[in-house]
Design a protein around this motif. Sequence first.
Motif, PDB file in Angstrom:
ATOM      1  N   SER A 154    -106.323   8.470 -47.229  1.00 26.43           N
ATOM      2  CA  SER A 154    -107.005   7.166 -47.694  1.00 26.43           C
ATOM      3  C   SER A 154    -106.536   6.069 -46.921  1.00 26.43           C
ATOM      4  O   SER A 154    -105.599   6.227 -46.008  1.00 26.43           O
ATOM      5  N   GLU A 155    -107.406   5.120 -46.662  1.00 28.88           N
ATOM      6  CA  GLU A 155    -107.117   4.059 -45.905  1.00 28.88           C
ATOM      7  C   GLU A 155    -105.873   3.234 -46.484  1.00 28.88           C
ATOM      8  O   GLU A 155    -105.143   2.739 -45.513  1.00 28.88           O
ATOM      9  N   MET A 156    -105.724   3.314 -47.650  1.00 30.26           N
ATOM     10  CA  MET A 156    -104.417   2.761 -48.129  1.00 30.26           C
ATOM     11  C   MET A 156    -103.124   3.349 -47.667  1.00 30.26           C
ATOM     12  O   MET A 156    -102.217   2.661 -47.139  1.00 30.26           O
ATOM     13  N   THR A 157    -103.242   4.357 -47.522  1.00 30.21           N
ATOM     14  CA  THR A 157    -101.953   5.280 -46.999  1.00 30.21           C
ATOM     15  C   THR A 157    -101.939   5.130 -45.721  1.00 30.21           C
ATOM     16  O   THR A 157    -100.908   5.223 -44.928  1.00 30.21           O
ATOM     17  N   VAL A 158    -102.998   5.039 -44.902  1.00 31.41           N
ATOM     18  CA  VAL A 158    -102.660   4.663 -43.462  1.00 31.41           C
ATOM     19  C   VAL A 158    -102.276   3.216 -43.239  1.00 31.41           C
ATOM     20  O   VAL A 158    -101.318   3.025 -42.526  1.00 31.41           O
ATOM     21  N   ARG A 159    -102.797   2.408 -44.032  1.00 30.82           N
ATOM     22  CA  ARG A 159    -101.983   0.909 -43.958  1.00 30.82           C
ATOM     23  C   ARG A 159    -100.621   0.810 -44.248  1.00 30.82           C
ATOM     24  O   ARG A 159     -99.775   0.242 -43.596  1.00 30.82           O
ATOM     25  N   ARG A 160    -100.388   1.573 -45.314  1.00 30.51           N
ATOM     26  CA  ARG A 160     -98.857   1.606 -45.849  1.00 30.51           C
ATOM     27  C   ARG A 160     -98.159   2.324 -44.526  1.00 30.51           C
ATOM     28  O   ARG A 160     -96.825   1.759 -44.458  1.00 30.51           O
ATOM     29  N   ASP A 161     -98.569   3.365 -44.222  1.00 30.34           N
ATOM     30  CA  ASP A 161     -97.597   3.962 -43.102  1.00 30.34           C
ATOM     31  C   ASP A 161     -97.410   2.843 -41.789  1.00 30.34           C
ATOM     32  O   ASP A 161     -96.411   2.817 -41.339  1.00 30.34           O
ATOM     33  N   ILE A 162     -98.584   2.251 -41.444  1.00 27.94           N
ATOM     34  CA  ILE A 162     -98.487   1.111 -40.400  1.00 27.94           C
ATOM     35  C   ILE A 162     -97.530   0.143 -40.580  1.00 27.94           C
ATOM     36  O   ILE A 162     -96.484  -0.179 -39.912  1.00 27.94           O
TER      37      ILE A 162
END
Length: 244
Positions: free
Chosen positions: A34-42
Amino acid sequence: MSKRKTARLMKLHDALSDHARLHVRDAAELLDVSEMTVRRDIQENPKEFGFFGGYIMPAGNRFSLTPYDLQSEEEKNAAEKRQACKHCLPHINPGETVFVDCGTTLVHLVDMLPADIELTLVCFALNVLDRAIRKPKLKVVLIGGVYQPATASFAELKADSMFEELAISTAFLSAAGLDPKIGATCVDFHEAHQKRAAMAKSSKQILVVDKSKLGQVQPARFGKLSEFDLVISEDGILDFGTTA
């Protein structure tokens, strides 16, 4: 760090070595998360990656200027913000001109707009612009000026100059605080100025806040409760009775 997360970060590194930047949606598709997972990783790896206008870039890139706080705010009360924006959709009609405020609430409203709706959308924030230009039927007007990193938005050099040319049907405003006596407030004074300019040029003003903002007060007031036609939260239209 889990093996899956390590693998995702390595894949992002590889993708960014081939491209100077990568949109978060494309990254989510590439990594199958999900986009949320990507944002959290960043957000958890600020020394390696940065954001700018919805794009991921290497942290050393001098254009990675979108503030970390703005990005972290996107995940706070995200479900409530989306639900509040869902309640706004019946108040948008094809062919209208609408103003969409800066911050992390109303980006969800832009995401929810039907792909085939024809609107003129006025904004002054990069994250709103990023969503809006992906809607093929929207005519997008960006209120420009001096870039303000704190909110990833712009402050006009000449007060109200672009708003003078606009006739806005509905202004959708967000706030960092809403107090029944003091009214709607935000953190930055330049932001408050833009909000008031939009309100002055619109026929209808709708304030959109999740309920965590109720009772909060920030330095810059931009409107009394009585100046808003509606106040909408995740619970729908809020009734404050007699307003200040």
